[in-house]
Design an enzyme around this catalytic site. Sequence first.
Site, PDB file in Angstrom:
ATOM      1  N   ASP A  44       0.869  -1.188   0.000  1.00 18.94           N
ATOM      2  CA  ASP A  44       0.000   0.000   0.000  1.00 18.94           C
ATOM      3  C   ASP A  44       0.899   1.230   0.000  1.00 18.94           C
ATOM      4  O   ASP A  44       2.097   1.142   0.288  1.00 18.94           O
ATOM      5  CB  ASP A  44      -0.881  -0.017   1.270  1.00 18.94           C
ATOM      6  CG  ASP A  44      -1.769   1.218   1.382  1.00 18.94           C
ATOM      7  OD1 ASP A  44      -2.249   1.712   0.342  1.00 18.94           O
ATOM      8  OD2 ASP A  44      -1.968   1.705   2.515  1.00 18.94           O
ATOM      9  N   SER A  45       0.297   2.374  -0.258  1.00 20.53           N
ATOM     10  CA  SER A  45       1.038   3.633  -0.172  1.00 20.53           C
ATOM     11  C   SER A  45       1.483   3.897   1.269  1.00 20.53           C
ATOM     12  O   SER A  45       2.396   4.671   1.506  1.00 20.53           O
ATOM     13  CB  SER A  45       0.142   4.777  -0.632  1.00 20.53           C
ATOM     14  OG  SER A  45      -1.040   4.791   0.157  1.00 20.53           O
ATOM     15  N   CYS A  92      -4.189  -1.116  -2.154  1.00 23.25           N
ATOM     16  CA  CYS A  92      -4.320   0.340  -2.282  1.00 23.25           C
ATOM     17  C   CYS A  92      -5.142   0.582  -3.547  1.00 23.25           C
ATOM     18  O   CYS A  92      -4.790   0.074  -4.619  1.00 23.25           O
ATOM     19  CB  CYS A  92      -2.923   0.948  -2.419  1.00 23.25           C
ATOM     20  SG  CYS A  92      -2.899   2.695  -2.848  1.00 23.25           S
ATOM     21  N   HIS A 106      -8.341   3.137   3.517  1.00 28.17           N
ATOM     22  CA  HIS A 106      -8.471   3.799   4.821  1.00 28.17           C
ATOM     23  C   HIS A 106      -9.924   3.787   5.334  1.00 28.17           C
ATOM     24  O   HIS A 106     -10.156   3.836   6.537  1.00 28.17           O
ATOM     25  CB  HIS A 106      -8.083   5.279   4.711  1.00 28.17           C
ATOM     26  CG  HIS A 106      -6.631   5.566   4.844  1.00 28.17           C
ATOM     27  ND1 HIS A 106      -5.698   5.115   3.947  1.00 28.17           N
ATOM     28  CD2 HIS A 106      -5.948   6.299   5.770  1.00 28.17           C
ATOM     29  CE1 HIS A 106      -4.503   5.558   4.311  1.00 28.17           C
ATOM     30  NE2 HIS A 106      -4.623   6.273   5.411  1.00 28.17           N
TER      31      HIS A 106
HETATM   32  N1  DGL Z   1      -4.182   3.673   0.244  1.00 21.65           N
HETATM   33  C1  DGL Z   1      -4.722   4.714  -0.597  1.00 21.65           C
HETATM   34  C2  DGL Z   1      -5.916   4.153  -1.386  1.00 21.65           C
HETATM   35  O1  DGL Z   1      -6.481   3.136  -1.037  1.00 21.65           O
HETATM   36  C3  DGL Z   1      -5.141   5.922   0.188  1.00 21.65           C
HETATM   37  C4  DGL Z   1      -3.997   6.705   0.780  1.00 21.65           C
HETATM   38  C5  DGL Z   1      -3.184   7.453  -0.234  1.00 21.65           C
HETATM   39  O2  DGL Z   1      -3.708   8.378  -0.885  1.00 21.65           O
HETATM   40  O3  DGL Z   1      -2.026   7.116  -0.375  1.00 21.65           O
HETATM   41  O4  DGL Z   1      -6.288   4.740  -2.368  1.00 21.65           O
END
Ligand code: DGL
Length: 270
Positions: free
Chosen positions: A13-14, A76, A190
């Site tokens: 994930d980010s 993500c 999130h």
């Molecule tokens: N994890 C990202 C998503 O699901 C959200 C957080 C980000 O913008 O990095 O899109």
Amino acid sequence: MKNNATRPIGIFDSGLGGLTVAKAIHLMLPNEEIIYFGDTAHLPYGDKSKDTIVQYSARITKFLVEEQCKVIVIACNSASSNAYEEVVKQAGSNIHVLNVIDPVVNYIVETDYKKIGVIGTKSTIDTNTYFNKIHKKKKGVYVLSMATPLLVPMIEEGFIFDDISNAIIRTYLSRREISGIDTLILGCTHYPIIKNQINKFYNFDVDIIDTGKIIAESLRLLLDKESIRNTSTKRGVKNFYVSDLTRYFKLIARMFFEEEIELEKLNLWK
Ligand code: DGL
């Protein structure tokens, strides 16, 4: 190389929101070894360009390939909608890749929902991925999408169930762009954290899709279909890496995984 079933599942994930997916996978498949990578040095991906998200995702994939993962889960939505093809290419034929969008789309098209809302980051919503994928599989349904960029920082700052979060949630979800929906896809890893507040906003009249569980179930089916499920009776080792580490990241990791976990700093870009 280890045999296929005992190889780990790579999840990235980010940042730490993908831990909501990792948690669902851990609950459904406790014996699987997991390697989680959160790119905390580069978050958020939600306001980055496609090129940048592809570049970061490719580097993380290289790491998960080196770790001999049997499956890579892109936990993500921003990376799933912008970099899925690149991750598949980098992963090669020996590794399966699961994004967080296809399992949810496959679930939705089997239901009777007629007006489907999707909320997510700007980089997810701008690609129209949910809209295109749902319409490709099912005609006669409306897909109404809206970017809700304030929700990620709001959650990370701990505004979950208070006046600030209620005002932001109410302001976004009252917009005409997604009015009259019968279901809402939380198109950002999130957002499960605020599922209860969203339910409350809609007075439980709109079904909120539990994406983590759907993704974990889809992973379970994939492992069974490919006969690569870890049948060991021991709990699988879980390793959590982040590209940057602060005290604050440790705190939010606990919120997303719902238990204390050890984060290890690993800067792949050094
Ligand atoms: N994890 C990202 C998503 O699901 C959200 C957080 C980000 O913008 O990095 O899109």
